[in-house]
Design a protein around this motif. Structure first.
Motif, short mmCIF file in Angstrom:
data_model
loop_
_atom_site.label_atom_id
_atom_site.label_comp_id
_atom_site.label_asym_id
_atom_site.label_seq_id
_atom_site.Cartn_x
_atom_site.Cartn_y
_atom_site.Cartn_z
N PHE A 36 0.83 -1.20 0.00
CA PHE A 36 0.00 0.00 0.00
C PHE A 36 0.86 1.25 0.00
O PHE A 36 0.53 2.24 -0.65
CB PHE A 36 -0.96 0.01 1.20
CG PHE A 36 -2.18 -0.81 0.98
CD1 PHE A 36 -3.09 -0.49 -0.01
CD2 PHE A 36 -2.44 -1.91 1.77
CE1 PHE A 36 -4.23 -1.24 -0.22
CE2 PHE A 36 -3.57 -2.68 1.57
CZ PHE A 36 -4.46 -2.34 0.57
N TYR A 37 1.96 1.22 0.76
CA TYR A 37 2.83 2.39 0.84
C TYR A 37 3.48 2.69 -0.51
O TYR A 37 3.52 3.82 -0.96
CB TYR A 37 3.89 2.18 1.91
CG TYR A 37 4.85 3.32 2.03
CD1 TYR A 37 4.47 4.52 2.61
CD2 TYR A 37 6.16 3.21 1.55
CE1 TYR A 37 5.34 5.59 2.73
CE2 TYR A 37 7.04 4.27 1.66
CZ TYR A 37 6.62 5.45 2.25
OH TYR A 37 7.49 6.50 2.35
N THR A 38 4.00 1.65 -1.16
CA THR A 38 4.65 1.86 -2.45
C THR A 38 3.62 2.15 -3.55
O THR A 38 3.93 2.79 -4.53
CB THR A 38 5.51 0.67 -2.86
OG1 THR A 38 4.72 -0.51 -2.85
CG2 THR A 38 6.68 0.50 -1.91
N GLY A 39 2.39 1.70 -3.36
CA GLY A 39 1.35 1.99 -4.34
C GLY A 39 0.90 3.42 -4.30
O GLY A 39 0.38 3.95 -5.28
N LEU A 40 1.10 4.10 -3.16
CA LEU A 40 0.69 5.49 -3.04
C LEU A 40 1.68 6.45 -3.67
O LEU A 40 1.34 7.59 -3.97
CB LEU A 40 0.52 5.86 -1.55
CG LEU A 40 -0.63 5.17 -0.82
CD1 LEU A 40 -0.61 5.55 0.66
CD2 LEU A 40 -1.96 5.55 -1.44
N LYS A 41 2.90 6.01 -3.88
CA LYS A 41 3.93 6.91 -4.43
C LYS A 41 3.83 7.00 -5.93
O LYS A 41 3.42 6.23 -6.64
CB LYS A 41 5.32 6.44 -4.04
CG LYS A 41 5.60 6.72 -2.61
CD LYS A 41 7.04 6.45 -2.32
CE LYS A 41 7.36 6.98 -0.95
NZ LYS A 41 8.73 6.88 -0.63
#
Length: 70
Positions: free
Chosen positions: A65-70
């Motif tokens: 989720f964290y890398t998908g937000l960038k």
């Protein structure tokens, strides 16, 4: 000087975390049965392994989720 103190604090934290993990393993050695409800599989494993696997899966989901937000 600041680098030495930072390394010392990091090392002490890692030692404290390792001690916590050892206590967790020693306190939760009993076997539990994990069933995958829609599938007909059942696994019997120590409780500490279930806790560790849940933690790792949660970290991986959070990372996705964290890398998908960038």
């Amino acid at each position: 000087m600041f680098r030495f103190i930072a390394q010392l604090v990091c090392g002490l934290f890692a030692l404290l975390l390792a001690g916590f993990v050892v206590l967790l393993v020693l306190a939760n050695r009993s076997a539990v049965t994990v069933s995958t409800h829609p599938l007909p599989y059942q696994l019997e494993m120590p409780l500490y392994l279930v806790i560790a696997a849940s933690f790792v899966v949660g970290l991986l989901i959070g990372l996705l989720f964290y890398t998908g937000l960038k």
